[in-house]
Motif scaffolding. Structure first.
Motif, mmCIF file in Angstrom:
data_model
loop_
_atom_site.group_PDB
_atom_site.id
_atom_site.type_symbol
_atom_site.label_atom_id
_atom_site.label_comp_id
_atom_site.label_asym_id
_atom_site.label_seq_id
_atom_site.Cartn_x
_atom_site.Cartn_y
_atom_site.Cartn_z
ATOM 1 N N SER A 134 0.828 -1.205 0.000
ATOM 2 C CA SER A 134 0.000 0.000 0.000
ATOM 3 C C SER A 134 0.864 1.258 0.000
ATOM 4 C CB SER A 134 -0.968 0.003 1.188
ATOM 5 O OG SER A 134 -0.279 0.023 2.405
ATOM 6 N N GLY A 135 1.995 1.205 0.685
ATOM 7 C CA GLY A 135 2.913 2.346 0.661
ATOM 8 C C GLY A 135 3.491 2.574 -0.725
ATOM 9 N N ALA A 136 3.814 1.478 -1.409
ATOM 10 C CA ALA A 136 4.339 1.604 -2.776
ATOM 11 C C ALA A 136 3.282 2.208 -3.702
ATOM 12 C CB ALA A 136 4.781 0.236 -3.294
ATOM 13 N N LEU A 137 2.037 1.785 -3.562
ATOM 14 C CA LEU A 137 0.963 2.346 -4.388
ATOM 15 C C LEU A 137 0.788 3.834 -4.093
ATOM 16 C CD1 LEU A 137 -1.639 -0.548 -4.076
ATOM 17 C CD2 LEU A 137 -0.259 0.001 -6.075
ATOM 18 N N GLN A 138 0.899 4.207 -2.818
ATOM 19 C CA GLN A 138 0.727 5.607 -2.444
ATOM 20 C C GLN A 138 1.888 6.475 -2.902
ATOM 21 O OE1 GLN A 138 -0.940 6.333 1.545
ATOM 22 N NE2 GLN A 138 -1.220 4.112 1.611
ATOM 23 N N THR A 139 3.051 5.870 -3.083
ATOM 24 C CA THR A 139 4.198 6.624 -3.585
ATOM 25 C C THR A 139 3.855 7.266 -4.926
ATOM 26 O OG1 THR A 139 5.753 5.184 -2.462
ATOM 27 C CG2 THR A 139 6.605 6.420 -4.335
ATOM 28 N N PHE A 140 3.076 6.559 -5.730
ATOM 29 C CA PHE A 140 2.662 7.066 -7.043
ATOM 30 C C PHE A 140 1.250 7.641 -7.004
ATOM 31 C CE2 PHE A 140 5.864 3.805 -7.802
ATOM 32 C CZ PHE A 140 6.796 4.550 -8.515
ATOM 33 N N ARG A 141 0.698 7.820 -5.806
ATOM 34 C CA ARG A 141 -0.636 8.397 -5.580
ATOM 35 C C ARG A 141 -1.732 7.637 -6.329
ATOM 36 N NH1 ARG A 141 0.190 12.817 -2.580
ATOM 37 N NH2 ARG A 141 2.068 14.034 -2.870
ATOM 38 N N LEU A 142 -1.587 6.324 -6.416
ATOM 39 C CA LEU A 142 -2.581 5.530 -7.141
ATOM 40 C C LEU A 142 -3.908 5.420 -6.400
ATOM 41 C CD1 LEU A 142 -0.377 2.681 -8.631
ATOM 42 C CD2 LEU A 142 -1.138 4.807 -9.693
ATOM 43 N N GLN A 143 -3.935 5.785 -5.108
ATOM 44 C CA GLN A 143 -5.188 5.764 -4.361
ATOM 45 C C GLN A 143 -6.061 6.961 -4.702
ATOM 46 O OE1 GLN A 143 -2.358 6.865 -3.141
ATOM 47 N NE2 GLN A 143 -2.711 8.469 -1.662
ATOM 48 N N GLU A 144 -5.494 7.935 -5.394
ATOM 49 C CA GLU A 144 -6.237 9.126 -5.800
ATOM 50 C C GLU A 144 -6.682 8.969 -7.246
ATOM 51 O OE1 GLU A 144 -3.568 12.383 -5.212
ATOM 52 O OE2 GLU A 144 -3.263 11.906 -3.087
ATOM 53 N N GLU A 145 -7.848 9.486 -7.559
ATOM 54 C CA GLU A 145 -8.359 9.358 -8.925
ATOM 55 C C GLU A 145 -7.412 9.990 -9.939
ATOM 56 O OE1 GLU A 145 -12.462 10.369 -9.485
ATOM 57 O OE2 GLU A 145 -13.077 9.183 -7.760
ATOM 58 N N LYS A 146 -6.820 11.124 -9.596
ATOM 59 C CA LYS A 146 -5.905 11.772 -10.544
ATOM 60 C C LYS A 146 -4.621 10.967 -10.725
ATOM 61 C CE LYS A 146 -3.867 14.791 -7.094
ATOM 62 N NZ LYS A 146 -3.682 16.129 -6.626
ATOM 63 N N GLY A 147 -4.214 10.233 -9.687
ATOM 64 C CA GLY A 147 -3.003 9.421 -9.791
ATOM 65 C C GLY A 147 -3.223 8.170 -10.609
ATOM 66 N N TYR A 148 -4.420 7.585 -10.480
ATOM 67 C CA TYR A 148 -4.732 6.348 -11.201
ATOM 68 C C TYR A 148 -5.151 6.662 -12.632
ATOM 69 C CZ TYR A 148 -6.407 1.642 -12.033
ATOM 70 O OH TYR A 148 -6.579 0.384 -12.536
ATOM 71 N N GLY A 149 -5.721 7.830 -12.824
ATOM 72 C CA GLY A 149 -6.137 8.227 -14.164
ATOM 73 C C GLY A 149 -7.586 7.899 -14.459
ATOM 74 N N GLY A 150 -8.351 7.586 -13.468
ATOM 75 C CA GLY A 150 -9.761 7.258 -13.630
ATOM 76 C C GLY A 150 -10.313 6.859 -12.287
#
Length: 150
Positions: A31-47
């Motif tokens: 989960s920390g690795a995912l948050q490093t790239f802000r994938l938990q945020e819609e703008k980070g994931y891209g959708g």
């Protein structure tokens, strides 16, 4: 360095601490690795962020499960009023109900530190792995520091 009996006890403690905290270490590492790239945020994931990423981020950041983001979603507040990102999407959980998970995470941190130190002691105490262990410890210290400077 240490006698055989002491090393046997160190290995046993390292085993128990490591095995107890391994599931949480894996969860928080991922989960920390995912948050490093802000994938938990819609703008980070891209959708629309997948539910499993939202779940992991909520456990990691808020020490709680995410609230239902369904029909009863509260209206978003302006950014100036929002104390933290995502606060408008779900009401804050009272601090007292997060305390048990926060205590567990603090114990996880202590367990990870102790387990890492015991692992280093085990590796350095062995004549066959001592040189490689010292080289890897030094490299593991220098590489991240160098990457932050670059």
């Amino acid at each position: 360095m240490f006698n055989a009996q002491t090393m046997k006890q160190v290995r046993r403690v390292h085993l128990y601490i490591g095995m107890f905290f391994t599931p949480a270490i894996l969860l928080f590492s991922l989960s920390g690795a995912l948050q490093t790239f802000r994938l938990q945020e819609e703008k980070g994931y891209g959708g629309t962020t997948p539910a499993w990423i939202v779940w992991m981020a909520s456990v990691h950041k808020d020490s709680s499960l995410p609230r239902d983001r369904g029909a009863e979603r509260p209206k978003k507040r302006p950014m100036a009023e929002s104390p933290r990102q995502g606060a408008a999407a779900r009401p804050a959980k009272p601090a007292s109900s997060r305390l048990p998970m926060q205590i567990f995470v603090a114990l996880l941190s202590i367990g990870l530190i102790v387990s890492a130190l015991l692992g280093a002691i085990i590796a350095i105490n062995s004549k066959t792995t001592r040189r490689a262990s010292v080289i890897m410890l030094v490299a593991g210290t220098i590489v991240p520091l160098a990457l932050m400077v670059i």
